[in-house]
Design a protein around this motif. Sequence first.
Motif, PDB file in Angstrom:
ATOM      1  N   VAL A 113      -6.649  -7.227 -11.087  1.00  0.00           N
ATOM      2  CA  VAL A 113      -6.639  -6.146 -11.379  1.00  0.00           C
ATOM      3  C   VAL A 113      -5.587  -5.513 -10.067  1.00  0.00           C
ATOM      4  O   VAL A 113      -5.657  -6.198  -8.248  1.00  0.00           O
ATOM      5  CB  VAL A 113      -7.800  -5.736 -11.037  1.00  0.00           C
ATOM      6  CG1 VAL A 113      -8.577  -5.846 -12.049  1.00  0.00           C
ATOM      7  CG2 VAL A 113      -8.781  -5.999  -9.800  1.00  0.00           C
ATOM      8  N   GLY A 114      -5.191  -4.274  -9.694  1.00  0.00           N
ATOM      9  CA  GLY A 114      -4.756  -3.595  -8.792  1.00  0.00           C
ATOM     10  C   GLY A 114      -3.812  -2.537  -9.483  1.00  0.00           C
ATOM     11  O   GLY A 114      -3.845  -2.672 -11.318  1.00  0.00           O
ATOM     12  N   ASP A 156      -0.088  -4.396  -2.672  1.00  0.00           N
ATOM     13  CA  ASP A 156       0.851  -4.383  -2.173  1.00  0.00           C
ATOM     14  C   ASP A 156       1.410  -6.075  -2.018  1.00  0.00           C
ATOM     15  O   ASP A 156       2.230  -5.638  -1.403  1.00  0.00           O
ATOM     16  CB  ASP A 156       0.965  -4.000  -0.384  1.00  0.00           C
ATOM     17  CG  ASP A 156       0.392  -2.447  -0.319  1.00  0.00           C
ATOM     18  OD1 ASP A 156       1.104  -1.398  -1.014  1.00  0.00           O
ATOM     19  OD2 ASP A 156      -0.095  -2.499   0.723  1.00  0.00           O
ATOM     20  N   GLY A 157       1.518  -6.700  -2.831  1.00  0.00           N
ATOM     21  CA  GLY A 157       1.495  -8.277  -2.914  1.00  0.00           C
ATOM     22  C   GLY A 157       0.342  -9.218  -2.514  1.00  0.00           C
ATOM     23  O   GLY A 157       1.118 -10.273  -2.333  1.00  0.00           O
ATOM     24  N   GLY A 206       1.400  -5.754  -7.776  1.00  0.00           N
ATOM     25  CA  GLY A 206       1.853  -7.063  -7.625  1.00  0.00           C
ATOM     26  C   GLY A 206       1.581  -8.663  -8.711  1.00  0.00           C
ATOM     27  O   GLY A 206       1.395  -9.837  -8.613  1.00  0.00           O
ATOM     28  N   LYS A 207       0.362  -7.986  -9.723  1.00  0.00           N
ATOM     29  CA  LYS A 207       0.057  -8.320 -10.117  1.00  0.00           C
ATOM     30  C   LYS A 207       0.617  -9.252 -11.348  1.00  0.00           C
ATOM     31  O   LYS A 207      -0.010 -10.261 -11.762  1.00  0.00           O
ATOM     32  CB  LYS A 207      -1.317  -7.836 -10.884  1.00  0.00           C
ATOM     33  CG  LYS A 207      -0.983  -6.663 -11.829  1.00  0.00           C
ATOM     34  CD  LYS A 207      -2.451  -5.647 -12.102  1.00  0.00           C
ATOM     35  CE  LYS A 207      -1.832  -4.858 -12.675  1.00  0.00           C
ATOM     36  NZ  LYS A 207      -1.312  -3.398 -12.491  1.00  0.00           N
ATOM     37  N   CYS A 225       4.815 -11.018  -4.042  1.00  0.00           N
ATOM     38  CA  CYS A 225       3.355 -11.154  -3.986  1.00  0.00           C
ATOM     39  C   CYS A 225       3.341 -12.175  -2.769  1.00  0.00           C
ATOM     40  O   CYS A 225       4.505 -12.440  -2.927  1.00  0.00           O
ATOM     41  CB  CYS A 225       2.511 -12.730  -5.205  1.00  0.00           C
ATOM     42  SG  CYS A 225       3.769 -13.320  -5.811  1.00  0.00           S
ATOM     43  N   GLN A 226       2.210 -12.355  -2.483  1.00  0.00           N
ATOM     44  CA  GLN A 226       2.150 -13.315  -0.575  1.00  0.00           C
ATOM     45  C   GLN A 226       1.359 -14.000  -0.371  1.00  0.00           C
ATOM     46  O   GLN A 226      -0.131 -13.170  -0.644  1.00  0.00           O
ATOM     47  CB  GLN A 226       2.630 -11.797   0.352  1.00  0.00           C
ATOM     48  CG  GLN A 226       3.501 -12.894   1.867  1.00  0.00           C
ATOM     49  CD  GLN A 226       3.231 -12.374   2.586  1.00  0.00           C
ATOM     50  OE1 GLN A 226       3.612 -10.761   2.555  1.00  0.00           O
ATOM     51  NE2 GLN A 226       4.537 -12.604   4.265  1.00  0.00           N
TER      52      GLN A 226
END
Length: 258
Positions: free
Chosen positions: A38-39, A227-228, A44-45, A22-23
Amino acid sequence: MTDTPLLKVRDISKFYGARIGCQNVSFDLWPGEVLAIVGESGSGKTTLLNCLATRLMPTSGAVEYRMRDGQMRDLSRMSEAERRFLMRTDWGFVHQNPADGLRMAVSAGANVGERLMAVGERHYGNIRETAGSWLGRVEISVDRIDDQPRDFSGGMRQRLQIARNLVTSPRLIFMDEPTGGLDVSVQARLLDLLRGLVQDLGLSAIIVTHDLAVARLLSHRMMVMKDGLVIEQGLTDRVLDDPREAYTQLLVSSILQV
């Protein structure tokens, strides 16, 4: 409601070598607020949730928590013992697989009672009475208090894990796909139970889920990850009813059936 957040997250990033977990995630969580992250799988969650709950140490950034005395503490500057005590008392963590959050070889009552002992309760009668009361609150018959979780169904194990977490009156609960792997009818009962408990106890919660129907039912606010990165966030109804990002629109149209 206090004008101070319960949790302050600033620029949290986690990298696994060259891969982004994650970023640059930042947000405030307020007392009594439920936030859904959510995702899709790999967004990355769960990495973010584990960084917030100190199960993973972030590569960079800071997470501050408001202690019961009102002081904001940087979690990375706490000792390991302080963080463990926080996890046993003021926080809870509900795993997708209840076996990860329970001691499967001890009784249901002992699973709940262990958390009470962590906050100093030593009277056996009081511990057993409180454990029995909490089993009732999560719709487990008190005559199962001496049964082991291995003899419970998946839905009962998840409800027991919830009782174990909530018995110490925590202020913040982390949930990782709490309804994952359960039959639809069992999910519905569990969600109704969770919603009632969160409201009754005034809990703050951070819930990771890929199920947008779960997010709508339980959360006030929602963050969408891809994608983070957090690509969209806002009030849950606004994000689901009027998604602004193309990815969120795709998620809503393909997953949400309401």
